[in-house]
Write a protein that holds these residues in place. Sequence first.
Motif, PDB file in Angstrom:
ATOM      1  N   LEU A 193       0.855  -1.274   0.274  1.00  0.00           N
ATOM      2  CA  LEU A 193      -0.085  -0.171  -0.513  1.00  0.00           C
ATOM      3  C   LEU A 193       0.825   1.190  -0.288  1.00  0.00           C
ATOM      4  O   LEU A 193       0.902   2.838  -0.666  1.00  0.00           O
ATOM      5  CB  LEU A 193      -0.648  -0.491   1.088  1.00  0.00           C
ATOM      6  N   ALA A 194       1.600   1.161   0.610  1.00  0.00           N
ATOM      7  CA  ALA A 194       2.830   2.699   0.796  1.00  0.00           C
ATOM      8  C   ALA A 194       4.049   2.778  -0.220  1.00  0.00           C
ATOM      9  O   ALA A 194       3.647   3.815  -0.470  1.00  0.00           O
ATOM     10  CB  ALA A 194       3.510   1.695   2.010  1.00  0.00           C
ATOM     11  N   VAL A 195       3.803   1.736  -1.195  1.00  0.00           N
ATOM     12  CA  VAL A 195       4.351   1.853  -3.056  1.00  0.00           C
ATOM     13  C   VAL A 195       3.290   2.497  -3.321  1.00  0.00           C
ATOM     14  O   VAL A 195       3.635   3.112  -4.107  1.00  0.00           O
ATOM     15  CB  VAL A 195       4.641   0.005  -3.236  1.00  0.00           C
ATOM     16  N   ALA A 196       2.367   2.584  -3.893  1.00  0.00           N
ATOM     17  CA  ALA A 196       0.910   2.853  -3.964  1.00  0.00           C
ATOM     18  C   ALA A 196       0.818   4.473  -3.916  1.00  0.00           C
ATOM     19  O   ALA A 196       0.450   5.177  -4.660  1.00  0.00           O
ATOM     20  CB  ALA A 196      -0.692   2.048  -4.068  1.00  0.00           C
ATOM     21  N   LEU A 197       1.175   4.289  -2.571  1.00  0.00           N
ATOM     22  CA  LEU A 197       1.255   6.006  -1.622  1.00  0.00           C
ATOM     23  C   LEU A 197       2.197   6.988  -2.250  1.00  0.00           C
ATOM     24  O   LEU A 197       1.886   7.972  -2.186  1.00  0.00           O
ATOM     25  CB  LEU A 197       1.087   6.090  -0.134  1.00  0.00           C
ATOM     26  N   VAL A 198       3.071   6.158  -1.702  1.00  0.00           N
ATOM     27  CA  VAL A 198       4.948   7.090  -1.971  1.00  0.00           C
ATOM     28  C   VAL A 198       4.552   8.683  -3.474  1.00  0.00           C
ATOM     29  O   VAL A 198       5.343   9.172  -3.294  1.00  0.00           O
ATOM     30  CB  VAL A 198       5.624   6.336  -2.325  1.00  0.00           C
ATOM     31  N   HIS A 199       4.151   7.802  -4.059  1.00  0.00           N
ATOM     32  CA  HIS A 199       4.079   9.162  -5.505  1.00  0.00           C
ATOM     33  C   HIS A 199       2.685  10.056  -5.484  1.00  0.00           C
ATOM     34  O   HIS A 199       3.131  11.419  -6.605  1.00  0.00           O
ATOM     35  CB  HIS A 199       4.361   8.848  -7.242  1.00  0.00           C
ATOM     36  N   ASP A 200       2.160   9.736  -4.800  1.00  0.00           N
ATOM     37  CA  ASP A 200       1.356  11.377  -4.203  1.00  0.00           C
ATOM     38  C   ASP A 200       0.587  11.200  -5.562  1.00  0.00           C
ATOM     39  O   ASP A 200       0.325  12.807  -5.691  1.00  0.00           O
ATOM     40  CB  ASP A 200       1.581  12.483  -3.739  1.00  0.00           C
ATOM     41  N   THR A 201      -0.461   9.818  -5.981  1.00  0.00           N
ATOM     42  CA  THR A 201      -1.223  10.235  -7.051  1.00  0.00           C
ATOM     43  C   THR A 201      -2.709  11.158  -6.856  1.00  0.00           C
ATOM     44  O   THR A 201      -3.100  10.280  -5.685  1.00  0.00           O
ATOM     45  CB  THR A 201      -1.318   9.901  -7.481  1.00  0.00           C
ATOM     46  N   PRO A 202      -3.337  12.014  -7.855  1.00  0.00           N
ATOM     47  CA  PRO A 202      -4.424  12.123  -7.373  1.00  0.00           C
ATOM     48  C   PRO A 202      -5.610  10.728  -7.875  1.00  0.00           C
ATOM     49  O   PRO A 202      -6.707  10.466  -7.465  1.00  0.00           O
ATOM     50  CB  PRO A 202      -5.127  13.107  -8.804  1.00  0.00           C
ATOM     51  N   ILE A 203      -4.947  10.149  -8.670  1.00  0.00           N
ATOM     52  CA  ILE A 203      -6.662   8.465  -7.969  1.00  0.00           C
ATOM     53  C   ILE A 203      -5.540   7.364  -7.816  1.00  0.00           C
ATOM     54  O   ILE A 203      -4.286   7.057  -8.298  1.00  0.00           O
ATOM     55  CB  ILE A 203      -6.572   8.422  -9.633  1.00  0.00           C
ATOM     56  N   LEU A 204      -6.366   6.956  -6.996  1.00  0.00           N
ATOM     57  CA  LEU A 204      -5.401   6.061  -5.505  1.00  0.00           C
ATOM     58  C   LEU A 204      -6.839   4.751  -6.611  1.00  0.00           C
ATOM     59  O   LEU A 204      -7.815   4.412  -6.214  1.00  0.00           O
ATOM     60  CB  LEU A 204      -4.999   5.832  -4.659  1.00  0.00           C
TER      61      LEU A 204
ATOM     62  N   GLU B  73      -8.558  -5.201  -3.185  1.00  0.00           N
ATOM     63  CA  GLU B  73      -8.293  -6.143  -1.879  1.00  0.00           C
ATOM     64  C   GLU B  73      -7.024  -5.682  -1.294  1.00  0.00           C
ATOM     65  O   GLU B  73      -5.929  -6.576  -0.734  1.00  0.00           O
ATOM     66  CB  GLU B  73      -7.914  -7.143  -2.239  1.00  0.00           C
ATOM     67  N   PRO B  74      -7.006  -3.977  -0.774  1.00  0.00           N
ATOM     68  CA  PRO B  74      -6.189  -4.206  -0.276  1.00  0.00           C
ATOM     69  C   PRO B  74      -5.689  -4.137   1.567  1.00  0.00           C
ATOM     70  O   PRO B  74      -4.389  -3.501   2.293  1.00  0.00           O
ATOM     71  CB  PRO B  74      -6.147  -2.482   0.219  1.00  0.00           C
ATOM     72  N   THR B  75      -7.202  -4.821   1.721  1.00  0.00           N
ATOM     73  CA  THR B  75      -6.474  -4.907   3.922  1.00  0.00           C
ATOM     74  C   THR B  75      -6.545  -6.469   3.341  1.00  0.00           C
ATOM     75  O   THR B  75      -6.622  -6.965   4.868  1.00  0.00           O
ATOM     76  CB  THR B  75      -8.279  -5.093   4.326  1.00  0.00           C
ATOM     77  N   VAL B  76      -6.551  -7.463   2.530  1.00  0.00           N
ATOM     78  CA  VAL B  76      -6.194  -9.258   3.081  1.00  0.00           C
ATOM     79  C   VAL B  76      -5.368  -9.339   3.769  1.00  0.00           C
ATOM     80  O   VAL B  76      -3.907  -8.941   3.304  1.00  0.00           O
ATOM     81  CB  VAL B  76      -6.729  -9.716   1.336  1.00  0.00           C
ATOM     82  N   GLY B  77      -4.864 -10.288   4.459  1.00  0.00           N
ATOM     83  CA  GLY B  77      -3.783 -10.349   5.812  1.00  0.00           C
ATOM     84  C   GLY B  77      -3.329  -9.275   6.540  1.00  0.00           C
ATOM     85  O   GLY B  77      -2.046  -9.209   6.950  1.00  0.00           O
ATOM     86  N   VAL B  78      -4.096  -8.346   6.499  1.00  0.00           N
ATOM     87  CA  VAL B  78      -3.605  -7.033   7.244  1.00  0.00           C
ATOM     88  C   VAL B  78      -4.369  -7.268   8.792  1.00  0.00           C
ATOM     89  O   VAL B  78      -5.449  -7.696   8.730  1.00  0.00           O
ATOM     90  CB  VAL B  78      -4.014  -5.598   6.485  1.00  0.00           C
ATOM     91  N   ASP B  79      -3.609  -6.870   9.250  1.00  0.00           N
ATOM     92  CA  ASP B  79      -4.256  -7.379  10.936  1.00  0.00           C
ATOM     93  C   ASP B  79      -5.354  -5.677  11.402  1.00  0.00           C
ATOM     94  O   ASP B  79      -5.791  -4.887  10.894  1.00  0.00           O
ATOM     95  CB  ASP B  79      -3.626  -7.252  12.451  1.00  0.00           C
ATOM     96  N   PRO B  80      -6.482  -6.107  12.089  1.00  0.00           N
ATOM     97  CA  PRO B  80      -7.637  -5.926  12.206  1.00  0.00           C
ATOM     98  C   PRO B  80      -7.473  -3.897  12.759  1.00  0.00           C
ATOM     99  O   PRO B  80      -7.867  -3.119  12.635  1.00  0.00           O
ATOM    100  CB  PRO B  80      -8.135  -5.812  13.687  1.00  0.00           C
ATOM    101  N   GLN B  81      -6.229  -3.611  13.374  1.00  0.00           N
ATOM    102  CA  GLN B  81      -5.174  -2.536  13.798  1.00  0.00           C
ATOM    103  C   GLN B  81      -5.273  -1.195  12.448  1.00  0.00           C
ATOM    104  O   GLN B  81      -5.678  -0.482  12.418  1.00  0.00           O
ATOM    105  CB  GLN B  81      -3.923  -2.372  14.459  1.00  0.00           C
ATOM    106  N   SER B  82      -4.791  -2.059  11.538  1.00  0.00           N
ATOM    107  CA  SER B  82      -3.906  -1.127  10.300  1.00  0.00           C
ATOM    108  C   SER B  82      -4.558  -1.245   9.523  1.00  0.00           C
ATOM    109  O   SER B  82      -5.216  -0.237   8.607  1.00  0.00           O
ATOM    110  CB  SER B  82      -2.955  -2.324   9.568  1.00  0.00           C
ATOM    111  N   ARG B  83      -6.036  -2.340   9.593  1.00  0.00           N
ATOM    112  CA  ARG B  83      -7.236  -1.194   8.636  1.00  0.00           C
ATOM    113  C   ARG B  83      -7.804  -0.552   8.610  1.00  0.00           C
ATOM    114  O   ARG B  83      -8.653   0.055   8.122  1.00  0.00           O
ATOM    115  CB  ARG B  83      -7.754  -3.128   8.840  1.00  0.00           C
TER     116      ARG B  83
END
Length: 166
Positions: free
Chosen positions: A141-152, A156-166
């Motif tokens: 997800l950070a890779v998708a955010l690093v260049h700060d685009t107008p469209i993101l 399935e961004p939360t698959v395997g991510v702990d509830p706190q991070s979701r």
Amino acid sequence: MLQLSHLRKSFGSLLAVDDLSLEVRPGEIFGLLGPNGAGKTTTVSLAVGLLKPDAGQVRVDDADPMDPQTRSRLGVATQSLALYDDLTGEENLRFFGKIQGLSDPKLTQRVAGALDFVQLTDRRKDRVKTYSAGMQRSLNLAVALVHDTPILLLDEPTVGVDPQSR
């Protein structure tokens, strides 16, 4: 910002997307929900220009996502992880930021911000192969955010991510 008009995509006899139209305007958050096999990942791939539709049209700010210049305005976190295991988290972000044209000092600032956002600052110097599956998903997800685009676009961004991070 994103407009899909009468999209159709098949893979042989399998019809994955059939006459899909939607529009996402600036500032909107849009969720595409459906069961497994409903065509969500195919739709994301069409929206970012990784697949060409059999019929219909995709426009990103009235431009074609197949054009590399248009693609540079898209942030994408794919369902499959796009990370280099032998690089650190920070090195991955610097690599992908450079591909998108970032350079220092902005690159360093964006990498730090993305790591902070996904709560991986303390693991930034560790190789990705030592990360848990959820941490790898967060770094993706950070890779998708690093260049700060107008469209993101997130697939399935939360698959395997702990509830706190979701």
